[in-house]
Write a protein that holds these residues in place. Structure first.
Motif, PDB file in Angstrom:
ATOM      1  N   ILE B 244     -28.033 -18.056  20.437  1.00 17.23           N
ATOM      2  CA  ILE B 244     -27.805 -18.642  21.813  1.00 17.23           C
ATOM      3  C   ILE B 244     -26.769 -19.594  21.874  1.00 17.23           C
ATOM      4  O   ILE B 244     -26.387 -20.082  20.800  1.00 17.23           O
ATOM      5  CB  ILE B 244     -29.240 -19.101  22.389  1.00 17.23           C
ATOM      6  CG1 ILE B 244     -29.816 -20.025  21.631  1.00 17.23           C
ATOM      7  CG2 ILE B 244     -30.025 -17.916  22.882  1.00 17.23           C
ATOM      8  CD1 ILE B 244     -30.969 -20.818  22.245  1.00 17.23           C
ATOM      9  N   ARG B 245     -26.248 -19.962  23.008  1.00 17.49           N
ATOM     10  CA  ARG B 245     -25.205 -20.896  23.165  1.00 17.49           C
ATOM     11  C   ARG B 245     -25.918 -22.400  23.773  1.00 17.49           C
ATOM     12  O   ARG B 245     -26.133 -22.428  24.598  1.00 17.49           O
ATOM     13  CB  ARG B 245     -24.303 -20.403  24.206  1.00 17.49           C
ATOM     14  CG  ARG B 245     -22.957 -21.388  24.595  1.00 17.49           C
ATOM     15  CD  ARG B 245     -21.986 -21.542  23.472  1.00 17.49           C
ATOM     16  NE  ARG B 245     -21.409 -20.481  22.887  1.00 17.49           N
ATOM     17  CZ  ARG B 245     -20.355 -19.780  23.450  1.00 17.49           C
ATOM     18  NH1 ARG B 245     -19.930 -20.099  24.447  1.00 17.49           N
ATOM     19  NH2 ARG B 245     -19.890 -18.489  22.873  1.00 17.49           N
ATOM     20  N   THR B 246     -25.451 -23.309  22.605  1.00 23.11           N
ATOM     21  CA  THR B 246     -26.079 -24.512  23.017  1.00 23.11           C
ATOM     22  C   THR B 246     -25.167 -25.529  22.412  1.00 23.11           C
ATOM     23  O   THR B 246     -24.044 -25.115  21.737  1.00 23.11           O
ATOM     24  CB  THR B 246     -27.409 -24.777  22.571  1.00 23.11           C
ATOM     25  OG1 THR B 246     -27.649 -25.194  21.053  1.00 23.11           O
ATOM     26  CG2 THR B 246     -28.548 -23.692  22.769  1.00 23.11           C
ATOM     27  N   PHE B 247     -25.518 -26.757  22.559  1.00 20.77           N
ATOM     28  CA  PHE B 247     -24.511 -27.907  21.612  1.00 20.77           C
ATOM     29  C   PHE B 247     -24.747 -27.780  20.144  1.00 20.77           C
ATOM     30  O   PHE B 247     -23.886 -28.369  19.520  1.00 20.77           O
ATOM     31  CB  PHE B 247     -24.879 -29.264  22.087  1.00 20.77           C
ATOM     32  CG  PHE B 247     -26.156 -29.711  21.422  1.00 20.77           C
ATOM     33  CD1 PHE B 247     -26.128 -30.527  20.301  1.00 20.77           C
ATOM     34  CD2 PHE B 247     -27.478 -29.512  22.009  1.00 20.77           C
ATOM     35  CE1 PHE B 247     -27.256 -30.870  19.585  1.00 20.77           C
ATOM     36  CE2 PHE B 247     -28.452 -29.912  21.367  1.00 20.77           C
ATOM     37  CZ  PHE B 247     -28.466 -30.696  20.172  1.00 20.77           C
ATOM     38  N   ASN B 248     -25.571 -27.224  19.616  1.00 19.68           N
ATOM     39  CA  ASN B 248     -25.894 -27.148  18.272  1.00 19.68           C
ATOM     40  C   ASN B 248     -24.838 -26.326  17.286  1.00 19.68           C
ATOM     41  O   ASN B 248     -24.645 -25.260  17.649  1.00 19.68           O
ATOM     42  CB  ASN B 248     -27.272 -26.528  17.929  1.00 19.68           C
ATOM     43  CG  ASN B 248     -27.759 -26.472  16.559  1.00 19.68           C
ATOM     44  OD1 ASN B 248     -27.286 -27.267  15.747  1.00 19.68           O
ATOM     45  ND2 ASN B 248     -28.807 -25.911  16.333  1.00 19.68           N
ATOM     46  N   ASP B 249     -24.187 -26.950  16.529  1.00 18.35           N
ATOM     47  CA  ASP B 249     -23.140 -26.515  15.991  1.00 18.35           C
ATOM     48  C   ASP B 249     -23.271 -26.262  14.457  1.00 18.35           C
ATOM     49  O   ASP B 249     -22.366 -26.084  13.869  1.00 18.35           O
ATOM     50  CB  ASP B 249     -21.773 -27.392  15.730  1.00 18.35           C
ATOM     51  CG  ASP B 249     -22.109 -28.863  15.531  1.00 18.35           C
ATOM     52  OD1 ASP B 249     -23.294 -29.067  15.108  1.00 18.35           O
ATOM     53  OD2 ASP B 249     -21.417 -29.530  15.441  1.00 18.35           O
ATOM     54  N   ALA B 250     -24.515 -26.044  13.985  1.00 22.66           N
ATOM     55  CA  ALA B 250     -24.883 -25.869  12.694  1.00 22.66           C
ATOM     56  C   ALA B 250     -24.247 -24.449  12.281  1.00 22.66           C
ATOM     57  O   ALA B 250     -23.822 -24.376  11.212  1.00 22.66           O
ATOM     58  CB  ALA B 250     -26.448 -25.622  12.655  1.00 22.66           C
ATOM     59  N   TYR B 251     -24.224 -23.620  13.183  1.00 23.12           N
ATOM     60  CA  TYR B 251     -23.684 -22.350  12.839  1.00 23.12           C
ATOM     61  C   TYR B 251     -23.107 -21.830  13.951  1.00 23.12           C
ATOM     62  O   TYR B 251     -23.070 -22.626  15.108  1.00 23.12           O
ATOM     63  CB  TYR B 251     -24.746 -21.204  12.696  1.00 23.12           C
ATOM     64  CG  TYR B 251     -25.344 -21.533  11.031  1.00 23.12           C
ATOM     65  CD1 TYR B 251     -24.696 -21.153  10.054  1.00 23.12           C
ATOM     66  CD2 TYR B 251     -26.738 -21.782  11.092  1.00 23.12           C
ATOM     67  CE1 TYR B 251     -25.149 -21.157   8.873  1.00 23.12           C
ATOM     68  CE2 TYR B 251     -27.168 -21.889   9.752  1.00 23.12           C
ATOM     69  CZ  TYR B 251     -26.281 -21.933   8.544  1.00 23.12           C
ATOM     70  OH  TYR B 251     -26.855 -22.111   7.473  1.00 23.12           O
ATOM     71  N   ASP B 254     -26.489 -21.146  18.318  1.00 18.00           N
ATOM     72  CA  ASP B 254     -27.772 -21.907  17.703  1.00 18.00           C
ATOM     73  C   ASP B 254     -28.738 -20.533  17.573  1.00 18.00           C
ATOM     74  O   ASP B 254     -29.070 -19.665  18.370  1.00 18.00           O
ATOM     75  CB  ASP B 254     -28.150 -22.497  19.106  1.00 18.00           C
ATOM     76  CG  ASP B 254     -29.601 -23.293  18.861  1.00 18.00           C
ATOM     77  OD1 ASP B 254     -29.926 -23.438  17.760  1.00 18.00           O
ATOM     78  OD2 ASP B 254     -29.957 -23.870  20.002  1.00 18.00           O
TER      79      ASP B 254
ATOM     80  N   THR C 246     -24.176 -30.787  25.895  1.00 22.08           N
ATOM     81  CA  THR C 246     -24.225 -29.236  26.148  1.00 22.08           C
ATOM     82  C   THR C 246     -23.232 -28.737  25.531  1.00 22.08           C
ATOM     83  O   THR C 246     -22.464 -29.307  24.674  1.00 22.08           O
ATOM     84  CB  THR C 246     -24.448 -28.876  27.526  1.00 22.08           C
ATOM     85  OG1 THR C 246     -22.960 -28.889  28.215  1.00 22.08           O
ATOM     86  CG2 THR C 246     -25.152 -29.959  28.384  1.00 22.08           C
ATOM     87  N   PHE C 247     -23.299 -27.402  25.589  1.00 21.63           N
ATOM     88  CA  PHE C 247     -22.202 -26.599  24.778  1.00 21.63           C
ATOM     89  C   PHE C 247     -20.673 -26.681  25.414  1.00 21.63           C
ATOM     90  O   PHE C 247     -19.883 -26.447  25.026  1.00 21.63           O
ATOM     91  CB  PHE C 247     -22.627 -24.816  24.851  1.00 21.63           C
ATOM     92  CG  PHE C 247     -22.491 -24.481  26.263  1.00 21.63           C
ATOM     93  CD1 PHE C 247     -21.138 -24.090  26.841  1.00 21.63           C
ATOM     94  CD2 PHE C 247     -23.414 -24.367  27.323  1.00 21.63           C
ATOM     95  CE1 PHE C 247     -20.803 -23.420  27.845  1.00 21.63           C
ATOM     96  CE2 PHE C 247     -22.933 -23.741  28.594  1.00 21.63           C
ATOM     97  CZ  PHE C 247     -21.755 -23.470  28.975  1.00 21.63           C
TER      98      PHE C 247
ATOM     99  N   ILE D 219     -25.230 -31.596  13.792  1.00 21.18           N
ATOM    100  CA  ILE D 219     -25.464 -31.616  12.436  1.00 21.18           C
ATOM    101  C   ILE D 219     -24.692 -32.836  11.795  1.00 21.18           C
ATOM    102  O   ILE D 219     -25.230 -33.672  10.972  1.00 21.18           O
ATOM    103  CB  ILE D 219     -25.043 -30.513  11.790  1.00 21.18           C
ATOM    104  CG1 ILE D 219     -26.117 -29.297  12.000  1.00 21.18           C
ATOM    105  CG2 ILE D 219     -24.807 -30.455  10.148  1.00 21.18           C
ATOM    106  CD1 ILE D 219     -27.346 -29.332  11.381  1.00 21.18           C
ATOM    107  N   ARG D 262     -28.293 -24.450   6.738  1.00 20.04           N
ATOM    108  CA  ARG D 262     -27.304 -25.196   6.841  1.00 20.04           C
ATOM    109  C   ARG D 262     -27.125 -26.450   5.966  1.00 20.04           C
ATOM    110  O   ARG D 262     -26.085 -26.874   5.499  1.00 20.04           O
ATOM    111  CB  ARG D 262     -26.697 -25.403   8.333  1.00 20.04           C
ATOM    112  CG  ARG D 262     -25.317 -25.981   8.494  1.00 20.04           C
ATOM    113  CD  ARG D 262     -24.221 -24.814   8.333  1.00 20.04           C
ATOM    114  NE  ARG D 262     -22.921 -25.496   8.515  1.00 20.04           N
ATOM    115  CZ  ARG D 262     -22.096 -25.274   7.454  1.00 20.04           C
ATOM    116  NH1 ARG D 262     -22.301 -24.291   6.450  1.00 20.04           N
ATOM    117  NH2 ARG D 262     -20.983 -25.848   7.500  1.00 20.04           N
TER     118      ARG D 262
END
Lengths: 355, 355, 355, 355
Positions: B244-251, B254, C246-247, D219, D262
């Motif tokens: 999904i699209r969130t702030f999480n930039d691990a990959y 998300d 957020t994204f 991250i 990750r």
């Protein structure tokens, strides 16, 4: 683009990458750093970061130029305006796209258009475009989905009666010719902003397109969706901010109205805003719209209903008739102020040169 | 549903609401609280929260029952299985959907299928379904978009040669009949998960649908999109998690793989997972897939390529041939363990009764 | 609150829940539905949803009343104003919190305060509060972290010289007494908005608190953090919007300025906005601030520097001196318009009654 | 780092930037492109992107090296292990951190520890660490906040009785000496992950730190928070994934468990996961934990209670005693399989070399 190479990259691997880059019409230039080396691509072509990421020696790719070439303000490009039967979108004046969320009947649409016909046109507000959906995307498969072609006919007829251009949503490539017959502007909904078949079809029509931002669309994806329509042959795209999907629960959507300022820094296209869908709350529509106008929006998309309690779609967000009047008064006053304040605007670059 | 009334609601307003509720086939029941009153709707019908929110006396609406009736586990419903030429999706064994991201040529597809034909079928892995895109949605309007019908033919031919069913993406309602001619399963991409015209068209075909979650789709929206296909007549929908699209930039995305556990608590439909698109990183595909299997996924969708450096689409995420073998070994081992561990599982309700 | 019961709930389980509810000072009322039953809690007390969720018979808990009792507009409460040495925050006029992001030296701070001392005070702008950080939270452990007490002294001295009240950040409960000695307003940064030890300590001081929203703070969490300070004894809390995580990559943060409209619907507290940290882009500060004023913000927090290229912290967002002047002109013009437009505002409830 | 220059940059501006770069101990190298020029910084130092962004001639800054130098796997660094009274965190075996969310009384804690004392230690599970909060951060100011020092004493006493090391949360720099007296590991909660005063204080103690990811932490921010503790002098940091805040409503938090893969690609530090707080749903704890183990997690943090219906904090997520046993059985089985499957793992780089 710039490619950061993995530390372990072998010479053979890098040569393979270089050959690929040259084949694509660029010249690779190697810059050796102390810990890592980078490759700069000189020239221009159609490579995307993914094309380079797949090589074994690539660690990361940095984009230097904007990938949306036709609608970027880079270079000497100027903002465009779009003329819809005399309403100039992207000019000095506000254009208001207003009407019911869904076309329910001739009487309903006519009643609403009559209200609008009494609104002022002046130095701040350049005109009105009647909006209303005939095809309604609905999350629940059990909800009302619009009148279809019957709805298009009603909207056209009422628009002509009062002299308003019209805008309505088109939901698939297949429906484009039908909608083109009736509408003045094609609206693409948030759920279709990356429906590429639809965007491609709209690249081949004559009428302008109002493209809503996807709920999870980054600024670059939004601009690439617009670029697609322009690249396929239709230069007249209006960007529409309408809220995004994040954790923020202040309103139905996270209200992205401030992004108009960013878009104006990046693109030649006009930008409008939909306070009704962004907030889903009719008591927020007026103040949030005032904010949008002060930030330099080119137009507003608003739901208005003669009796919101009887609306078949999105009743909680439609303005009541007396709210509609207050809305027009309010944005008119703020637009006047915004035009005055704009004269004082100064960029950092200009400020630095003066200091 | 339950409606919380505004404090200021007048009797007349509440009567109007009650009349509306009765017209829709429910019985309203008023419960007066000290500070606020609520109305419970007794009975069942098709009202959505929006229908009630538009009334002046309504403050908030609380949903009690799931709005996706046909695919909910509520009541006595049991999980379903979907049989695609002998591969049982949703049963005890894993089904692996594997192949190139895009069909590029007969040779490329054949080479990849040959690799897969050597993979084991056993008590853990129930079989393979060959995947490959003929129509490729691409964010950039300047990127390769697939071979079209030519690609469908190649995929069908290669699938038949090795005895694999096939799955491929369909991008618009218009293309459904064409794709139906060739494919065994229709894939709906993340950007189309609320392309309602497409979902409606797929509700009327015979072949199963693999529905990818939208980048900003909530669990309820995901299930309502599946419900739409089922409600229109096609009961065989496979849900696919894909990031999904969130702030999480691990990959790149998300990774929402843990949501398989939630979906299994809510719906009768099988759930699969796409580690390749979720992560966009081939070195992550194996461990993340192992996690998915341990959490009870029914299948995996994986990109495999004979030479990822030459892939035209999504090269950075495709497995190399030797990685493909390691992938199969790994999920096989974990699936065996998961089947064994599953026997110990105990819900809170069961635990409480034993305590 | 309302509890939805699981279908399988036994009588014994429900009795256990009822006993617990009665012990907590509420009266439970059972309403049997066709498919599910609900329990309404009559009365008021301190139960939270989690207290009820842990029971075996509970499926879901719906909140009816706001959990932030002291700062909610529910009931007959009115918005409050906070008087800081004559600057009225939350009144009709804008208050501008302005200065360098970090106090770097006496000369730097004095130079900036001198600029501000030439700004107008009038019917739109009620006054200025000098801001500057002495303790700077920095993500990188290798970055400049402020002058500490030396910075507090400089800010106080310069503030007194020009007659400005001051605001500065306090980073831990431990530092509260030290900062209280110098400052007029305590600022709580976004990373500390749920540092409960700090909030508790600030509940016991005399000076007002400017509380920044957490990067992932929902509206309810934001209001509960403020409620905590008020509940501990300090009624003077100013809410500050400053962007969320957020994204959305339009700016450094997702700009949440429109949430001022929502907060004004919910709470008695004043609301200000920080365009500098929200956007991280000095060319956006002026138009985004104009939007905030038009939406009814009570104040703005802005970074200003005599030479942003030499700023030790957050240089990219600080205004240049000539931009500072343009900023004041612009918000002055918009504030005037907003006060005029406000007269036309009409809520949905009022509109409905007139129709 | 690489700086992209604005097209309009003057020579004088670029010289100013170069002087600044040289002062900071780097050598700038200019690479002229057709449309834009870039500057590469050769050498190493402490500049951050913000330092370069504030210059007028800078358009964008690209980071090439990781800013978390001490805990990055770049170069020849190897993963570390942390030995807590014989429990090796980061080694081949799982370490389970288990106990009540909050210490409520001696009896409660003792009852739970007794259950744990019967769990196996073997080739998969290396041991148990007793967890329990004495200081509880609570969003609502009206909720139970822990027993304070009394709770620390109970936890220590019970830990010693059964031979378990203990872990407990420390909420402020001020409390560090007190908590250090009792605990074996300091836990930093999600709301404090950027409480820099607290992190700095923990950089100066002897005992290891278990650092939970912030709800909106990227991250890089997560790793920089750990880097801060290490840079201040304490090398023993354990990273803990615990769910993040996004739009995803499948569970109480968006479950970020896959990010372990990750983190293992980026850092030398051990990584553990908290399924209880991530999901807030005790029926999800077992399958989600199985997934974490299969993906290579080093440890799990789990809430266990003798009677969750009577828990004062977070009852809905605590495992029942019989679920606790099933949990241990399940992760034991999966860990065994993960160790076996791991042997087959092959990176893309290795795969490419073999092809």
């Amino acid at each position: 683009m710039i490619v950061t190479l993995r530390k372990e990259a072998t010479e053979e691997e890098v040569e393979k990458l270089f050959a690929f880059i040259r084949d694509a019409g660029y010249e690779p230039r190697l810059v050796k750093g102390e810990s890592k080396s980078i490759v700069e691509l000189i020239g221009s072509g159609d490579l995307t970061p993914d094309d380079l990421l797949k090589f074994a020696c690539t660690e990361k790719v940095h984009q230097i130029q904007k990938p949306y070439k036709r609608i970027s303000l880079e270079g000497d490009r100027k903002p465009i305006t779009i003329n819809v039967k005399g309403r100039i979108i992207g000019g000095e004046k506000l254009i208001v796209f207003i009407g019911p969320c869904a076309v329910e009947s001739y009487e309903q649409t006519d009643g609403i258009a009559k209200l609008i016909s009494e609104y002022p046109v002046n130095d701040q507000i350049g005109g009105y475009i009647l909006r209303g959906g005939a095809f309604k995307p609905r999350t629940s498969p059990y909800a009302f989905e619009g009148l279809g072609e019957e709805g298009l006919k009603i909207l056209r007829e009422v628009g002509d009666k009062y002299g308003f251009p019209i805008v309505t949503e088109v939901m698939s490539a297949n429906d484009v010719p039908l909608v083109e017959k009736y509408t003045d502007i094609h609206q693409v909904g948030t759920r279709n902003f990356q429906n590429f078949k639809l965007l491609d079809a709209l690249g081949e029509v004559k009428k302008p397109v109002l493209l809503k931002r996807g709920m999870s669309g980054t600024i670059q994806e939004f601009l690439l969706a617009a670029e697609r329509i322009v690249a396929r042959g239709n230069p007249n795209v209006i960007l529409c901010l309408r809220g995004i999907r994040t954790f923020n629960d202040a309103y139905r959507n996270d209200v992205d109205v401030a992004d108009v300022v960013r878009l104006k820094q990046l693109t030649t296209l006009p930008v409008v805003f939909d306070p009704s869908h962004s907030t889903g709350n009719r008591d927020a529509v007026i103040p949030v719209s005032m904010g949008a106008v002060a930030m330099g929006i080119d137009g507003l998309l608003v739901d208005l209903h003669t009796n919101p309690e009887e609306a078949l779609v999105d009743g909680p967000q439609a303005l009541w008739p007396t709210q509609g009047k207050a809305f027009i008064e309010s944005i008119n006053i703020i637009k006047k102020a915004q035009l005055e304040a704009k004269k004082y605007y100064i960029t950092a670059e200009e400020a630095r040169q003066q200091s």
